[in-house]
Design a protein around this motif. Structure first.
Motif, short mmCIF file in Angstrom:
data_model
loop_
_atom_site.label_atom_id
_atom_site.label_comp_id
_atom_site.label_asym_id
_atom_site.label_seq_id
_atom_site.Cartn_x
_atom_site.Cartn_y
_atom_site.Cartn_z
N ALA A 44 -7.47 10.48 -3.04
CA ALA A 44 -6.54 11.13 -2.76
C ALA A 44 -6.47 12.52 -1.94
O ALA A 44 -5.61 12.57 -1.09
N ASP A 56 -4.36 12.52 1.47
CA ASP A 56 -3.39 13.96 1.66
C ASP A 56 -3.56 14.49 2.96
O ASP A 56 -2.70 14.91 3.61
N CYS A 74 -1.74 8.00 6.48
CA CYS A 74 -1.72 6.65 6.82
C CYS A 74 -2.21 6.58 8.27
O CYS A 74 -1.79 7.23 9.42
N ARG A 132 -9.02 2.22 1.26
CA ARG A 132 -8.06 3.34 0.67
C ARG A 132 -9.16 4.36 0.28
O ARG A 132 -10.44 3.88 -0.09
N ASP A 141 -4.17 3.25 2.47
CA ASP A 141 -3.75 3.39 0.73
C ASP A 141 -4.74 4.63 0.32
O ASP A 141 -5.60 5.16 0.96
N ARG A 142 -3.96 5.24 -0.72
CA ARG A 142 -4.72 6.35 -1.55
C ARG A 142 -5.21 5.67 -2.80
O ARG A 142 -4.70 4.86 -3.28
N CYS A 143 -6.31 6.24 -2.90
CA CYS A 143 -7.21 5.57 -4.20
C CYS A 143 -7.09 6.54 -5.11
O CYS A 143 -7.81 7.61 -5.43
N THR A 178 0.93 -1.37 -0.16
CA THR A 178 -0.14 -0.13 -0.06
C THR A 178 0.82 1.37 0.05
O THR A 178 2.09 1.29 0.03
N THR A 179 0.38 2.33 -0.17
CA THR A 179 0.74 3.79 -0.12
C THR A 179 1.55 3.87 1.25
O THR A 179 2.76 4.40 1.28
N CYS A 180 1.02 3.21 2.12
CA CYS A 180 1.76 3.10 3.70
C CYS A 180 2.62 2.40 4.00
O CYS A 180 3.34 2.19 4.97
N ASN A 181 3.04 1.53 2.75
CA ASN A 181 4.14 0.58 2.68
C ASN A 181 3.80 -0.53 3.74
O ASN A 181 4.74 -1.12 4.46
#
Length: 120
Positions: free
Chosen positions: A56, A60, A64, A53, A84-86, A39-42
């Motif tokens: 965006a 932002d 996370c 998610r 996560d960002r969608c 995911t965006t958050c690793n």
């Protein structure tokens, strides 16, 4: 004159307090299903965790680990952690991990109508 200034300041304070913060604003949209991989958050959350998610702009702003409460039109609720960002979600729409989605809808429904908000 001093009394008017104090009254004005008091009214301004009441107005400021009564306006809902973006964190508690309810969003109307739909929820779909996604399989959380990297995911965006690793994070590589297990599929049994209730994660989400979000669009965006919301991601932002909150980032996370933020939590959202999601309620389906039928009243079923779930709390999910944002991981996560969608990038493809329409404004107001979110995607939920299988564990979260299963709490509010059936997979054969595809997307379900929901309201959701960030938990302060």
């Amino acid at each position: 004159m001093r009394g008017k200034k104090i009254l004005g300041a008091a009214l301004a304070a009441v107005f400021t307090v009564s306006v809902a913060s973006p964190a508690s604003a309810v969003t109307i949209g739909t929820a779909g299903l996604f399989l959380p991989v990297l995911t965006t958050c690793n994070l590589l959350p297990p599929l049994f965790q209730e994660t989400a998610r979000v669009p965006a702009e919301a991601f932002d702003e909150h980032g996370c680990g933020a939590e959202i409460e999601v309620e389906a039109a039928g009243g079923q609720k779930v709390t999910a952690k944002v991981t996560d960002r969608c990038g493809v979600c329409a404004r107001g729409d979110i995607d939920l991990s299988p564990a979260a989605f299963d709490r509010i809808g059936r997979r054969d429904e595809g997307r379900v109508k929901v309201t959701w908000n960030f938990i302060d």
